[in-house]
Structures are given as C-alpha cells and as structure tokens.
Design a protein around this motif. Structure first.
Motif, PDB file in Angstrom:
ATOM      1  N   GLN A  33      36.351  44.407  17.044  1.00 35.47           N
ATOM      2  CA  GLN A  33      36.485  45.771  16.515  1.00 35.47           C
ATOM      3  C   GLN A  33      35.172  46.498  16.640  1.00 35.47           C
ATOM      4  O   GLN A  33      35.143  47.713  16.806  1.00 35.47           O
ATOM      5  CB  GLN A  33      36.915  45.714  15.056  1.00 35.47           C
ATOM      6  N   LYS A  34      34.081  45.724  16.552  1.00 34.51           N
ATOM      7  CA  LYS A  34      32.759  46.341  16.641  1.00 34.51           C
ATOM      8  C   LYS A  34      32.521  46.812  18.082  1.00 34.51           C
ATOM      9  O   LYS A  34      32.735  46.036  19.029  1.00 34.51           O
ATOM     10  CB  LYS A  34      31.702  45.320  16.236  1.00 34.51           C
ATOM     11  N   THR A  35      32.100  48.054  18.216  1.00 34.98           N
ATOM     12  CA  THR A  35      31.837  48.586  19.557  1.00 34.98           C
ATOM     13  C   THR A  35      30.360  48.977  19.676  1.00 34.98           C
ATOM     14  O   THR A  35      29.659  49.043  18.675  1.00 34.98           O
ATOM     15  CB  THR A  35      32.713  49.825  19.854  1.00 34.98           C
ATOM     16  N   ARG A  36      29.953  49.245  20.892  1.00 36.44           N
ATOM     17  CA  ARG A  36      28.557  49.601  21.136  1.00 36.44           C
ATOM     18  C   ARG A  36      28.484  50.624  22.267  1.00 36.44           C
ATOM     19  O   ARG A  36      29.273  50.566  23.213  1.00 36.44           O
ATOM     20  CB  ARG A  36      27.781  48.343  21.524  1.00 36.44           C
ATOM     21  N   LEU A  37      27.525  51.540  22.152  1.00 39.10           N
ATOM     22  CA  LEU A  37      27.297  52.528  23.203  1.00 39.10           C
ATOM     23  C   LEU A  37      26.246  51.970  24.157  1.00 39.10           C
ATOM     24  O   LEU A  37      25.260  51.382  23.704  1.00 39.10           O
ATOM     25  CB  LEU A  37      26.775  53.813  22.546  1.00 39.10           C
ATOM     26  N   PHE A  38      26.463  52.139  25.450  1.00 38.19           N
ATOM     27  CA  PHE A  38      25.520  51.594  26.434  1.00 38.19           C
ATOM     28  C   PHE A  38      25.566  52.495  27.665  1.00 38.19           C
ATOM     29  O   PHE A  38      26.642  52.941  28.070  1.00 38.19           O
ATOM     30  CB  PHE A  38      25.955  50.168  26.796  1.00 38.19           C
ATOM     31  N   GLU A  39      24.415  52.749  28.251  1.00 39.53           N
ATOM     32  CA  GLU A  39      24.375  53.605  29.441  1.00 39.53           C
ATOM     33  C   GLU A  39      24.773  52.783  30.668  1.00 39.53           C
ATOM     34  O   GLU A  39      24.076  51.834  31.032  1.00 39.53           O
ATOM     35  CB  GLU A  39      22.982  54.204  29.619  1.00 39.53           C
TER      36      GLU A  39
END
Ligand SMILES: CSCC[C@H](NC=O)C(=O)N[C@@H](C)C(=O)N[C@@H](CO)C(=O)O
Ligand SMILES: [Fe+2]
Length: 273
Positions: free
Chosen positions: A160-166
């Motif tokens: 459920q945990k998400t992360r922003l990444f370029e």
C-alpha cells in the motif's frame, strides 16, 4: 547456492538459480521483505496496481493471454529501441511458451542494447517484440550487480505504501519525470528455462520491475504521471510525436495535446454521452 540472498525465489526448484541470476554479486540496495499488503493500489483509472488474483476475485473478465508463435519471437541483431509514439508500445504482448535457444539469444541481445543505451531495464516490446519478457539490472553496468530475466510475470501483491521517484524510459530519450508506485511487489514468473518462481522485490529493483511490467501491459510511464508532471514534459512528448511523423510519414497514433484536452473536458463535465 550461487544467487544473492535478496533474489532467492520463495518457491522454486533449486536448479533455476543460475538462469534467474546470471551474475551473483550481493548488491546492498536490495533486500528481501516478508510482510505485504493484500490490497491493490488503484491510484486512478490509468493507474492499475491491482494484482491479477484480485481482478479475478472481482469477477472481471480475465482472459488467458495468446501464446507467442516462433515468428512472434523472431528478431534481427542488433536490436533497436522503439520510441514513443510507435504503436508497438501499445500492442498486446503474447505469453511465451517456448524456452529455446532463440529466447536465450534474444535475452543476450536485450542486455546488450540495454547497457549500450544506459538502461537499467528493458521490455521486449521496446525492441519491437510483442511478448511478455523483460530483463533488468538495476546497477546498469555489464559485469556488476545482477542480471534478471522474467518471462510471463504476474504481480500477486503490491504494497500500500507508495513512493515518488524520477523515472526515465529508453523509449522516451532524455525525458525524466516523477512517477508514484508501490514500494514493494510480489511476483510470480518463469525464468529463462521456463521454471516457475515467486520473488519479492523492494527499492530500485521493484521500481524497475514495475516500469517494465507496465510496458508488458502497454502502459507507458507518462500514463501514471499527475497532470502537473505531465504538463512539464508535454513539449518533449510532442517533439517525439513530430519526430515519429517526420520519420514514418504517418500521423502520430497518439497525441499528448488531445489527451490533455479530453481530460479538461471530462473535468468540466463534458465528453459524457
Ligand atoms: C526507474 S525504471 C527505468 C527503467 C527504464 N527501462 C526501460 O525503459 C530505463 O532503463 N531507463 C533509463 C533511462 C534509466 O533509468 N537509466 C538510468 C541509468 O543510466 C538513469 O539513471 O538514467
Ligand atoms: Fe520504459
């Protein structure tokens, strides 16, 4: 055992390790995890982070994928990267059932072009072969890290945990922008010899896997960007559309501009019949 601990499949015959893990070096960026969310992570209509088994439970029409013929897996070396907006990137990718020498050669060639173009992952449709195959090495250097090959992968769990990444994509040269994705995934797949295995990924390997897995569903990284992020790369996308039109003499099969207009109309309440 020849393979690094983070990539040890949860269920797999011991014999598949050499083919799954081609270069056994322990990379500190990877770790194995044991707790998962059972829920999918739908972010928007385009952002389908729903495991296959969950889709089936909801009664959606989950059809068996078509099986690739020998002709579908034919290729000419050296491979070339297919760029947006080529319709090959949106085409259906067939399931692989022949784990033969040709497949091994294709994998070699995919690693070759991936390293040459400074990639860390590559999917078969990106080299013009519409089958469910991906290769990756999050270190991105030949002879370093792990070379991973996944055939017919399926995701059984997203965190459920998400992360922003370029992210960057080899099919969108020079374009980098933020994409939100689940941090961890549980995957069922086959290795290059056809043996089934299950593996948990987190960190950069999970990111690269999900990027490539999207390619196998015909989903491109900008499909998952927010409106604001998409706006920031819209000129670069239009430049690729123009490059395609100049090269092929065909109209671009998709245009970021019309997509933006459709979204604006939808937001204003139009576009519904
Ligand atoms: C973060 S997932 C990116 C996977 C992508 N695969 C196929 O399109 C990929 O390899 N993209 C490259 C542009 C990339 O991310 N390269 C690395 C290493 O050079 C980078 O940091 O730019
Ligand atoms: Fe990509």
């Amino acid at each position: 055992m020849a393979c690094a601990a983070w990539l040890q499949p949860i269920s797999s015959p011991h014999a598949i390790f050499p083919s799954l893990c081609r270069r056994p070096i322990f990379p500190a960026i990877f770790h194995r995890f044991t707790t998962f969310s059972s829920a999918g992570q739908p972010l928007s209509a385009a952002n389908r982070f729903t495991p296959v088994h969950a889709q089936a439970k909801r009664g959606s029409s989950l059809k068996e994928d078509e099986v690739a013929s020998a002709a579908d897996v034919e290729f000419e070396a050296p491979l070339k990267i297919v760029e947006y907006p080529d319709p090959i990137l949106r085409a259906k990718n067939k399931r692989i059932e022949s784990f033969d020498e040709n497949l091994k050669k294709l994998v070699e060639e995919m690693f070759d072009i991936m390293y040459k173009t400074d990639g860390i992952g590559l999917s078969a449709p990106q080299v013009g072969i519409n089958v469910q195959l991906m290769v990756f090495n999050p270190v991105g250097e030949r002879g370093e890290g792990e070379e991973i090959v996944l055939v017919n992968p399926r995701v059984s769990r997203y965190s459920q945990k998400t992360r922003l990444f370029e992210e960057g994509c080899l099919s969108f040269p020079g374009i980098y922008a933020d994409v939100q994705r689940p941090e961890t995934v549980k995957i069922d797949a086959r290795d290059i010899s056809g043996a089934r295995f299950t593996v948990n990924l987190s960190g950069l390997p999970a990111r690269v896997f999900q990027h490539e897995f999207d390619h196998l569903q015909g989903i491109l990284f900008f499909d998952r960007m927010t409106e604001g992020v998409l706006e920031s790369i819209s000129e670069q996308l239009q430049a690729l559309e123009k490059k395609y039109e100049d090269k092929t003499g065909l109209p671009s099969p998709e245009r970021i501009e019309s997509r933006k207009r459709m979204k604006l109309k939808a937001a204003a309440g139009f576009g519904k019949s």
